[in-house]
Design an enzyme around this catalytic site. Structure first.
Site, PDB file in Angstrom:
ATOM      1  N   SER A  66       6.031   7.425  13.234  1.00  0.00           N
ATOM      2  CA  SER A  66       5.961   6.117  12.589  1.00  0.00           C
ATOM      3  C   SER A  66       6.653   4.997  13.354  1.00  0.00           C
ATOM      4  O   SER A  66       7.475   5.219  14.231  1.00  0.00           O
ATOM      5  CB  SER A  66       6.589   6.262  11.203  1.00  0.00           C
ATOM      6  OG  SER A  66       7.273   5.121  10.824  1.00  0.00           O
ATOM      7  N   ARG A  79       8.600   2.950  11.758  1.00  0.00           N
ATOM      8  CA  ARG A  79       9.709   2.517  10.889  1.00  0.00           C
ATOM      9  C   ARG A  79      10.994   2.308  11.676  1.00  0.00           C
ATOM     10  O   ARG A  79      11.516   3.215  12.304  1.00  0.00           O
ATOM     11  CB  ARG A  79       9.902   3.512   9.730  1.00  0.00           C
ATOM     12  CG  ARG A  79      10.319   4.901  10.120  1.00  0.00           C
ATOM     13  CD  ARG A  79      10.217   5.867   8.945  1.00  0.00           C
ATOM     14  NE  ARG A  79       8.833   6.213   8.679  1.00  0.00           N
ATOM     15  CZ  ARG A  79       8.402   7.416   8.308  1.00  0.00           C
ATOM     16  NH1 ARG A  79       9.246   8.399   8.098  1.00  0.00           N
ATOM     17  NH2 ARG A  79       7.125   7.653   8.108  1.00  0.00           N
ATOM     18  N   ARG A  85      -1.683  12.448  10.147  1.00  0.00           N
ATOM     19  CA  ARG A  85      -0.428  13.160  10.450  1.00  0.00           C
ATOM     20  C   ARG A  85      -0.289  14.368   9.556  1.00  0.00           C
ATOM     21  O   ARG A  85      -0.768  14.371   8.432  1.00  0.00           O
ATOM     22  CB  ARG A  85       0.770  12.249  10.178  1.00  0.00           C
ATOM     23  CG  ARG A  85       0.772  11.073  11.085  1.00  0.00           C
ATOM     24  CD  ARG A  85       2.151  10.531  11.307  1.00  0.00           C
ATOM     25  NE  ARG A  85       2.032   9.685  12.444  1.00  0.00           N
ATOM     26  CZ  ARG A  85       2.388   8.402  12.467  1.00  0.00           C
ATOM     27  NH1 ARG A  85       2.980   7.859  11.415  1.00  0.00           N
ATOM     28  NH2 ARG A  85       2.215   7.697  13.542  1.00  0.00           N
ATOM     29  N   ASP A 113       0.797  -1.233   0.000  1.00  0.00           N
ATOM     30  CA  ASP A 113       0.000   0.000   0.000  1.00  0.00           C
ATOM     31  C   ASP A 113       0.829   1.284   0.000  1.00  0.00           C
ATOM     32  O   ASP A 113       0.394   2.316  -0.499  1.00  0.00           O
ATOM     33  CB  ASP A 113      -0.952   0.021   1.218  1.00  0.00           C
ATOM     34  CG  ASP A 113      -0.221  -0.154   2.537  1.00  0.00           C
ATOM     35  OD1 ASP A 113       1.012  -0.321   2.526  1.00  0.00           O
ATOM     36  OD2 ASP A 113      -0.882  -0.136   3.601  1.00  0.00           O
ATOM     37  N   HIS A 114       2.036   1.230   0.552  1.00  0.00           N
ATOM     38  CA  HIS A 114       2.786   2.479   0.737  1.00  0.00           C
ATOM     39  C   HIS A 114       3.565   2.927  -0.502  1.00  0.00           C
ATOM     40  O   HIS A 114       3.953   4.081  -0.587  1.00  0.00           O
ATOM     41  CB  HIS A 114       3.779   2.337   1.894  1.00  0.00           C
ATOM     42  CG  HIS A 114       3.172   2.508   3.250  1.00  0.00           C
ATOM     43  ND1 HIS A 114       2.199   1.680   3.740  1.00  0.00           N
ATOM     44  CD2 HIS A 114       3.407   3.416   4.232  1.00  0.00           C
ATOM     45  CE1 HIS A 114       1.863   2.070   4.958  1.00  0.00           C
ATOM     46  NE2 HIS A 114       2.589   3.125   5.281  1.00  0.00           N
ATOM     47  N   ASP A 161       3.331  -1.047  11.650  1.00  0.00           N
ATOM     48  CA  ASP A 161       2.865   0.268  11.244  1.00  0.00           C
ATOM     49  C   ASP A 161       2.187   0.886  12.455  1.00  0.00           C
ATOM     50  O   ASP A 161       1.447   0.201  13.168  1.00  0.00           O
ATOM     51  CB  ASP A 161       1.874   0.176  10.087  1.00  0.00           C
ATOM     52  CG  ASP A 161       1.620   1.544   9.505  1.00  0.00           C
ATOM     53  OD1 ASP A 161       2.259   1.895   8.499  1.00  0.00           O
ATOM     54  OD2 ASP A 161       0.787   2.285  10.080  1.00  0.00           O
TER      55      ASP A 161
HETATM   56  C1  MIC Z   1       3.244   6.515   8.574  1.00  0.00           C
HETATM   57  O1  MIC Z   1       2.047   6.770   8.621  1.00  0.00           O
HETATM   58  O2  MIC Z   1       4.135   7.290   8.973  1.00  0.00           O
HETATM   59  C2  MIC Z   1       3.673   5.163   8.031  1.00  0.00           C
HETATM   60  C3  MIC Z   1       4.369   5.391   6.770  1.00  0.00           C
HETATM   61  O3  MIC Z   1       2.549   4.380   7.785  1.00  0.00           O
HETATM   62  C4  MIC Z   1       4.568   4.523   9.080  1.00  0.00           C
HETATM   63  C5  MIC Z   1       5.217   3.298   8.645  1.00  0.00           C
HETATM   64  C6  MIC Z   1       6.398   3.495   7.773  1.00  0.00           C
HETATM   65  O4  MIC Z   1       7.176   4.422   7.984  1.00  0.00           O
HETATM   66  O5  MIC Z   1       6.599   2.670   6.882  1.00  0.00           O
HETATM   67  C7  MIC Z   1       3.895   4.264  10.418  1.00  0.00           C
HETATM   68  O6  MIC Z   1       2.995   4.979  10.779  1.00  0.00           O
HETATM   69  O7  MIC Z   1       4.336   3.381  11.166  1.00  0.00           O
HETATM   70 FE1  SF4 Z   2      -0.640   4.712   5.111  1.00  0.00          FE
HETATM   71 FE2  SF4 Z   2       0.487   5.482   7.418  1.00  0.00          FE
HETATM   72 FE3  SF4 Z   2      -1.000   7.165   5.961  1.00  0.00          FE
HETATM   73 FE4  SF4 Z   2      -2.143   5.181   7.189  1.00  0.00          FE
HETATM   74  S1  SF4 Z   2      -1.077   6.896   8.140  1.00  0.00           S
HETATM   75  S2  SF4 Z   2      -2.543   5.817   5.085  1.00  0.00           S
HETATM   76  S3  SF4 Z   2      -0.646   3.567   7.015  1.00  0.00           S
HETATM   77  S4  SF4 Z   2       0.957   6.246   5.383  1.00  0.00           S
END
Ligand code: MIC
Ligand code: SF4
Length: 757
Positions: free
Chosen positions: A645, A647, A450, A97-98, A162
């Site tokens: 995140s 990550r 976010r 998805d990302h 995630d």
């Molecule tokens: C996000 O919303 O920041 C992400 C991208 O979904 C991350 C995961 C990632 O960095 O791959 C998260 O929220 O954990």
């Molecule tokens: Fe994707 Fe993270 Fe955004 Fe949710 S908050 S849509 S998991 S990048």
């Protein structure tokens, strides 16, 4: 292990079978009734007799499932592969998805992604087949929406790589966001270690009305608790207001609990959750849940006297909750929509809205889309059009197919909207924005969660505000931040003043869900002959070399690579957007380490002093040079370091480049765990004011490492450039078992020793 496209009833029944006995033992042990979070945790304890002191004890849990998204799964799978096992030990799924970039529209963007990410998708699909995991192809949807539709179940426990994994709390599941190394623990059959949480209770009364939406509950909670107020706690929602919300509305609220740093958030099982399970083809789970319903909600005494059970109780009356909008730059800067105009003006935030975006894992359910679509329909009927880009991302293929069938996509398109692929897209910087240049101050409104700078389009000049889908539509139609749909009017094409009608949502599709295209790939019964290819010349994937074990020596003379000032989220430490390309290649992604961090010595972003020659360079360059010169270093952080995140790249990159210690005023939960798991000594100042003692040219030593013990301070000597020195005390949160992660060089090194033995 046969991993299917949904949770088998057998697994659910196994979980429910132990509830009665375990909960009775739990009540006896605490000598009181139990909250829902406690019930689920107790039912998943590895050792039912473990010590359970809130905010203190580390406990081993046995989650029922693991879910990973493509941007974090690559590193998790690369770690799993080094463990030498034939199969995952717990049902696991990977979701693509990302990595899908939003540029043109859904189909074109998906095709481009499939081509440009072929190597990564092939790796993920083959690694899933090899080790018995389920694979959700690109186009299937955002991990959390797919998990909600297919895998989440009341009373279950899952972890996901995630931070928005808590979305599944909307169905009454304890679902926790973790780094890849934590997922690997569970996938390799070991228990998962977490601090026994504190509990925050949120008592909801009344009923939402007018323009207020479930999103406003969490926007308000974020305002009250701030981005770190939920750290170490599970947030449990209860009360009549909770029971008035739909399952997907509850999921929205739990999802964004990540923004207050909470371990997770959850709601009880109720009729709305039962209806959602049935509508998504899981009548059997709904029936099983009905049979044990009293175990899938808090005991009655909890709702009657919440103060006796929760560490903190917050009251929210939905009757009086007004629509909110949060931002820019941080998700906890809240105010009612009606007040935004004045605040924007006072702060010089651009009043014109340049784009509206609906979607993300927070707000992309059928109900969300129907509410927004009803406003779109109303607007079209009243002669209004969207003069600025309106981008819609359905949360899953199932949602997309259903809203297309029900004519809702057409409602948006009539307004001139663009429908993007079922994916994260602009929520994670995967927005190749064509309508705006970098450097032009502008405001956007999103239904995401976010809004850190650069998060959506990569531009620091964009001010992102998060709100409900209905408010996004309203502000997009107005094209201004100083518009309150409850009181203000808009001028239509005929010059008439018209008022928007409050959105009317449908909880569930009257004609049932249309599953759309089949995007799930089950693993073969035996995957042992599948070859997982990682080319040695790839710039996207790289096999991992284990980190070296601790050499038993104290750390001496470490230069300060970075002293970060203010917010240093994981987006600052390891940026997403274009860097998502390298999520499977530790060396290449280390090219972004601390790129967004603000240098406390001069206020500049992403650059610091290279002590080897006194030059100023970018942090990634300095880190590479120290690594090549074999220089161990330390990074200093401010409050809530690593917020955002899950990550683990934000921990693995510093580790790979030679960080021995990361010392901060405080950490976000997942980042701290990620650092500890990767063998970095994560420390906090015993006296936060000592942060000010550290100078740019100072060298830092850490002594007494052979005697590290839980709860004991760690001594540090700061040798200042002028020849003087300061001794300071720092704290750590390692338990005895976790100290072995540090000593072994990483938690994974320990697993390797165990699986090899
Ligand atoms: C996000 O919303 O920041 C992400 C991208 O979904 C991350 C995961 C990632 O960095 O791959 C998260 O929220 O954990
Ligand atoms: Fe994707 Fe993270 Fe955004 Fe949710 S908050 S849509 S998991 S990048």
């Amino acid at each position: 292990m046969a991993v299917e496209s949904s949770t088998p009833i057998k697994l659910v029944n196994q979980v429910y079978a132990t509830l009665e006995k375990r909960l009775a033992a739990g009540r006896q042990r605490f000598g009181r009734s139990l909250t829902l979070a406690e019930k689920i945790l107790i039912n998943h304890l590895d050792d039912p007799a473990a010590e359970l002191e809130r905010g203190i004890s580390y406990v081993d849990m046995r989650p029922d499932r693991v879910a990973m998204q493509d941007a974090t799964a690559q590193m998790a799978w690369l770690q799993f592969m080094t463990a030498g096992l034939d199969e995952v030990q717990v049902p696991t799924t990977t979701h693509c998805d990302h990595l899908i970039q939003a540029k043109v529209e859904s189909n074109a963007d998906l095709l481009t992604a499939v081509e440009s990410n072929a190597e990564v998708y092939d790796f993920l699909q083959s690694v899933c087949a090899r080790y018995g995991a389920g694979f959700w192809k690109p186009g299937s949807g955002i991990i959390h929406q797919v998990v909600l539709e297919q895998y989440a179940f009341p009373g279950g426990m899952m972890i996901g790589t995630d931070s928005h994994t808590p979305n599944a709390g909307g169905l009454g599941m304890v679902a926790i966001g973790v780094g890849g190394a934590d997922a690997v623990d569970v996938m390799t059959g070991f228990a998962w270690n977490v601090k026994w949480p504190k509990l925050i209770g949120i008592h909801l009364t009344g009923q939402l009305n007018g323009w207020a939406a479930p999103k406003d509950v969490i926007l308000k909670v974020a305002d009250i608790l701030t981005v770190k107020g939920g750290t170490g706690a599970i947030v449990e929602y209860f009360g009549p207001g909770a029971r008035s919300l739909s399952a997907t509305g509850k999921a929205t609220i739990c999802n964004m609990g990540a923004e207050i740093g909470a371990t997770t958030s959850l709601f009880a099982y109720d009729d709305a959750v039962g209806r959602y399970l049935s509508a998504t083809g899981r009548q059997d789970i709904a029936q099983a849940a009905d049979a044990v319903a009293q175990h899938l909600r808090a005991d009655d005494e909890v709702e009657a006297n919440p103060g006796d059970y929760f560490d903190e109780v917050i009251e929210i009356d939905l009757n009086t909750l007004s629509p909110h909008i949060n931002g820019p730059h941080t998700p906890d800067l809240a105010r009612p929509v009606a007040d935004l105009g004045a605040e924007a003006e006072a702060n010089g935030w651009p009043l014109e809205v340049s784009a509206g975006l609906i979607g993300s894992c927070t707000n992309s359910s059928y109900e969300d889309i129907t509410r927004a679509a009803s406003i779109a329909r109303d607007a079209t009927a009243k002669g209004l059009t969207a003069k600025i880009p309106l981008l819609i991302t359905p949360g899953s293929e199932q949602v997309r197919a259903t809203i297309e069938r029900d004519g809702l996509l057409a409602d948006f398109e009539a307004l001139g909207a663009t429908v993007l692929a079922n994916a994260c897209g602009p929520c994670i910087g995967q927005w190749d924005r064509q309508d705006m240049d970098d450097g032009v101050p502008n405001s956007i409104v999103t239904s995401y969660n976010r809004n850190f700078p650069k998060r959506n389009d990569g531009y620091a000049s964009t001010h992102a505000f998060v709100t409900s889908p209905e408010t996004v539509i309203a502000l997009t139609l107005a094209g201004r931040l100083d518009f309150d749909p409850a009181t203000d009017t808009l001028t239509n094409a005929d010059g008439q003043e018209v008022r928007l009608t409050v959105g009317a949502g449908e909880e569930l599709p009257a004609d049932g869900f249309d599953p759309g295209a089949d995007t799930f790939v089950a693993p073969p019964a035996d995957g042992s002959d599948i070859n997982v290819v990682v080319s040695p010349t790839s710039d996207r994937l790289q096999l991992l070399t284990p980190f070296a074990a601790w050499d038993g020596q104290d750390f001496t003379d470490m230069p300060v690579l970075l002293k970060a000032q203010g917010k240093c989220t994981t987006d600052h430490i390891s940026m997403a957007g274009p860097w998502l390309t390298y999520r499977g290649h530790l060396e290449n992604i280390s090219g972004n380490v601390y790129m967004g961090a603000v240098n406390a010595f001069n206020g500049e972003v992403g650059t610091g002093l290279d002590v080897t020659d006194g030059q100023h360079r970018t942090y990634p360059e300095i880190a590479r040079r120290y690594h090549e010169a074999n220089i161990s270093w330390i990074a200093i952080g401010d409050e809530n370091m690593g917020e955002g995140s899950s990550r683990e790249h934000a921990a693995m990159e510093p580790r790979f480049r030679g960080a021995k210690v990361v010392l901060a005023r405080s950490f976000a939960r997942i980042h701290e765990t990620n650092l500890k798991k990767q063998g970095v000594l994560a420390l906090t100042f015993a006296n936060p004011a000592d942060y000010d003692l550290i100078g740019e040219n100072d060298r830092i030593g850490v002594t007494g490492l052979a005697d590290l013990a839980p709860g004991n301070p760690v001594n540090m000597t700061i040798s200042h450039a002028d020849g003087s020195s300061s001794d300071i005390a720092t704290k750590h949160t390692f338990s005895e078992d976790q100290l072995d992660w540090f000593r072994a060089g990483s938690a994974l090194n320990l697993i390797r020793q165990r699986t090899a033995g």
